[in-house]
Design a protein around this motif. Structure first.
Motif, PDB file in Angstrom:
ATOM      1  N   ALA A 137       0.831  -1.203   0.000  1.00 48.11           N
ATOM      2  CA  ALA A 137       0.000   0.000   0.000  1.00 48.11           C
ATOM      3  C   ALA A 137       0.867   1.255   0.000  1.00 48.11           C
ATOM      4  O   ALA A 137       0.577   2.227  -0.721  1.00 48.11           O
ATOM      5  N   LEU A 138       1.943   1.243   0.805  1.00 46.42           N
ATOM      6  CA  LEU A 138       2.822   2.405   0.851  1.00 46.42           C
ATOM      7  C   LEU A 138       3.536   2.618  -0.484  1.00 46.42           C
ATOM      8  O   LEU A 138       3.729   3.752  -0.924  1.00 46.42           O
ATOM      9  N   CYS A 139       3.936   1.535  -1.120  1.00 43.24           N
ATOM     10  CA  CYS A 139       4.542   1.646  -2.458  1.00 43.24           C
ATOM     11  C   CYS A 139       3.572   2.289  -3.427  1.00 43.24           C
ATOM     12  O   CYS A 139       3.931   3.186  -4.208  1.00 43.24           O
ATOM     13  N   PHE A 140       2.329   1.845  -3.371  1.00 46.93           N
ATOM     14  CA  PHE A 140       1.302   2.353  -4.288  1.00 46.93           C
ATOM     15  C   PHE A 140       1.028   3.833  -4.028  1.00 46.93           C
ATOM     16  O   PHE A 140       0.961   4.643  -4.959  1.00 46.93           O
ATOM     17  N   VAL A 141       0.877   4.206  -2.748  1.00 48.51           N
ATOM     18  CA  VAL A 141       0.518   5.586  -2.405  1.00 48.51           C
ATOM     19  C   VAL A 141       1.668   6.547  -2.709  1.00 48.51           C
ATOM     20  O   VAL A 141       1.474   7.577  -3.365  1.00 48.51           O
ATOM     21  N   THR A 142       2.870   6.233  -2.231  1.00 46.05           N
ATOM     22  CA  THR A 142       3.995   7.162  -2.418  1.00 46.05           C
ATOM     23  C   THR A 142       4.390   7.272  -3.888  1.00 46.05           C
ATOM     24  O   THR A 142       4.509   8.382  -4.431  1.00 46.05           O
ATOM     25  N   GLY A 144       2.612   6.357  -6.474  1.00 46.72           N
ATOM     26  CA  GLY A 144       1.485   6.860  -7.252  1.00 46.72           C
ATOM     27  C   GLY A 144       1.359   8.368  -7.159  1.00 46.72           C
ATOM     28  O   GLY A 144       1.116   9.057  -8.162  1.00 46.72           O
ATOM     29  N   ALA A 145       1.537   8.916  -5.943  1.00 42.25           N
ATOM     30  CA  ALA A 145       1.456  10.367  -5.768  1.00 42.25           C
ATOM     31  C   ALA A 145       2.546  11.079  -6.561  1.00 42.25           C
ATOM     32  O   ALA A 145       2.302  12.118  -7.196  1.00 42.25           O
TER      33      ALA A 145
END
Length: 485
Positions: A137-142, A144-145
């Motif tokens: 999830a952190l990979c996706f959020v950071t 992705g942003a």
């Protein structure tokens, strides 16, 4: 003698199972701590228990980013124009875009490496899923942003390259920027491009205090300055059959080849001729022009969620070369792009001078409602609409100046002076009076002492329509458009 010995039915466990549970908790805390460390301070997990060289590189990059953020905060507090310059300089934006992409990949790798350093195979089976899910999830959020930020930077660069590609800058004249604003709807059913609306925004270069000068499209006997190429064909005035102000652009473009006139920079012969005419009419030196396409104007208003306007008269939707398909009723309401477009350009139930007043009210409402927050939240939609909305010779290098002035103008009253009856008769205009009106309106906006001839006072006291308390023509002559709209 018998001793009473009490035995607990559940004696405390001190065996291997308790030690194993404690070890699982410690291992879980360690894995979560390394992950959160990487989120808060990339590279810190690697420095503590990993490749210290990679960790130090990541930490230095992170500290550099924090320093840049601090610098931007200082600029925002001390030099808003300087901050805007950073956001509108393609030479800066392009490397920023690639830095964001590279940073997204590097940060994602660090988060995955933090998961590896947490020794996932030593975690309890029930903990592995949650730790892996958190890292994913952190990979996706950071990432992705940061990828999305890189995309927005790319969109911004595209607008700068497409819309604000001019390279010649212009300094303010007598402390003011004068920008010619033209609205046009050059459809297939029209011969050439004839502006539906012609205004000059005269902006104080220090305070942003703005005076809008409205020029009727049917202004006759338009003069040209002595150095204009149009002076050869029209030594006195633009006096051919049907030659109104809005026909200057089409006539010049149609006859440019035989006059040996070519496009100069971003200005076509028609645009340059129109600028020449407006300068001769108003006595103002124009810095730039902006040609607004009506379809793009509608898209822009939809992109920011509409615009709130106090509709002052019933206005038809359609009716110009097509059937009327509805009405915009009086009263304060939020208009869609299509409604705002027709409120600005319709003249089926009213006239050109009423339309000029409505246009100024919509322009004022847009200035009041467009905030940095709204622009940031709708940047991609605004960018898409801008590519069809605007043709201008304002260069990207001056955008920071106009962005800063726009924010200053939001806190200032906006004045207007329009060359319309009963002050100016479009069929036989007194251009000396025109220039006097404009000079006095600008002087009044700047707080200078007014002459006692009463010309400006008379111009700002145009009678209302019979029995109509809400008269859009009042916006044509006003010291404060907010009160007139």
């Amino acid at each position: 003698m018998h001793e009473n010995t009490r035995t607990s039915p559940h004696p405390p466990s001190t065996g291997p199972s308790a030690a194993h549970a404690a070890s699982e908790r410690i291992q879980l805390r360690r894995a979560l701590t390394l992950t959160l460390m990487t989120l808060v301070m990339p590279g810190s997990a690697q420095i503590v228990t990993g490749n210290k060289r990679i960790g130090r590189i990541a930490l230095r990059i992170w500290l550099g980013c924090l320093a840049v953020g601090a610098l931007m905060l200082v600029l925002a507090l001390t030099s808003r124009s300087g901050l805007f310059m950073l956001f509108t300089d393609g030479r800066i934006l392009t490397p920023v875009r690639y830095a964001l992409i590279g940073g997204a990949v590097f940060w994602m790798v660090l988060i995955v490496d933090a998961w590896r350093l947490g020794q996932p195979l030593r975690l309890a089976r029930r903990h592995r899923f949650w730790v892996a899910g958190l890292n994913g999830a952190l990979c996706f959020v950071t990432a992705g942003a940061m990828f999305f930020a890189a995309h927005l930077v790319d969109v911004q660069t595209g607008v700068l390259d497409t819309v604000f590609a001019a390279s010649t800058t212009s300094k303010p004249v007598d402390g003011r920027y004068n920008v010619l604003l033209m609205g046009t709807d050059s459809g297939k059913d029209r011969s050439g491009m004839r502006p539906d609306s012609i205004n000059v925004a005269s902006i104080d270069a220090e305070t942003g205090r703005t005076v809008i000068v409205g020029l009727p499209r049917n202004l006759e006997d338009v003069p040209f300055p002595s150095d204009s190429f149009m002076k050869k064909e029209f030594p006195s005035t633009f006096d051919c059959d049907g030659c109104y102000l809005n026909a200057v652009n089409t006539w010049a473009n149609d006859n440019a080849a035989q006059m040996g006139v070519k496009k100069v920079g971003h200005r076509t012969p028609g645009i340059q001729a129109t600028i020449d005419a407006v300068e001769a009419i108003t006595g103002l030196d124009l810095n730039y022009y902006a040609l607004v396409n009506m379809a793009g104007f509608s898209d822009l208003i939809d992109a920011v969620g509409g615009v709130s306007v106090d509709v002052q008269e019933r206005t038809a939707i359609g009716g110009i070369g097509s059937p009327i398909r509805g009405y915009i009723e009086p009263g304060r309401q939020k208009l869609t792009g299509d409604q705002a477009l027709w409120y600005s350009r319709s003249r089926v139930l009213n006239n050109d001078f009423s339309r000029m007043g409505r246009q100024k009210c919509v322009m004022t409402a847009m200035l009041r409602e467009l905030s940095p927050k709204k622009v940031l939240l709708n940047v991609e939609k605004i960018a898409d609409s801008s590519k069809t909305l605007l043709d201008t010779d304002i260069p990207a290098r001056d955008l920071n100046v106009f962005m800063d002035l726009a924010l200053k103008a939001k806190a200032q009253p906006i004045s207007s002076v329009s060359l319309v009856p009963p002050v100016i008769f479009t069929g036989n205009p007194d251009y000396d009076k025109v220039r006097s009106l404009i000079t006095k309106a600008i002087d009044k906006a700047e707080g200078k002492k007014q002459a006692k001839d009463g010309i400006l006072a008379a111009s700002l006291s145009v009678p209302s329509s019979a029995g109509d308390a809400k008269d859009p023509t009042k916006a044509n002559q006003s010291d404060d458009l907010d009160s007139s709209c």
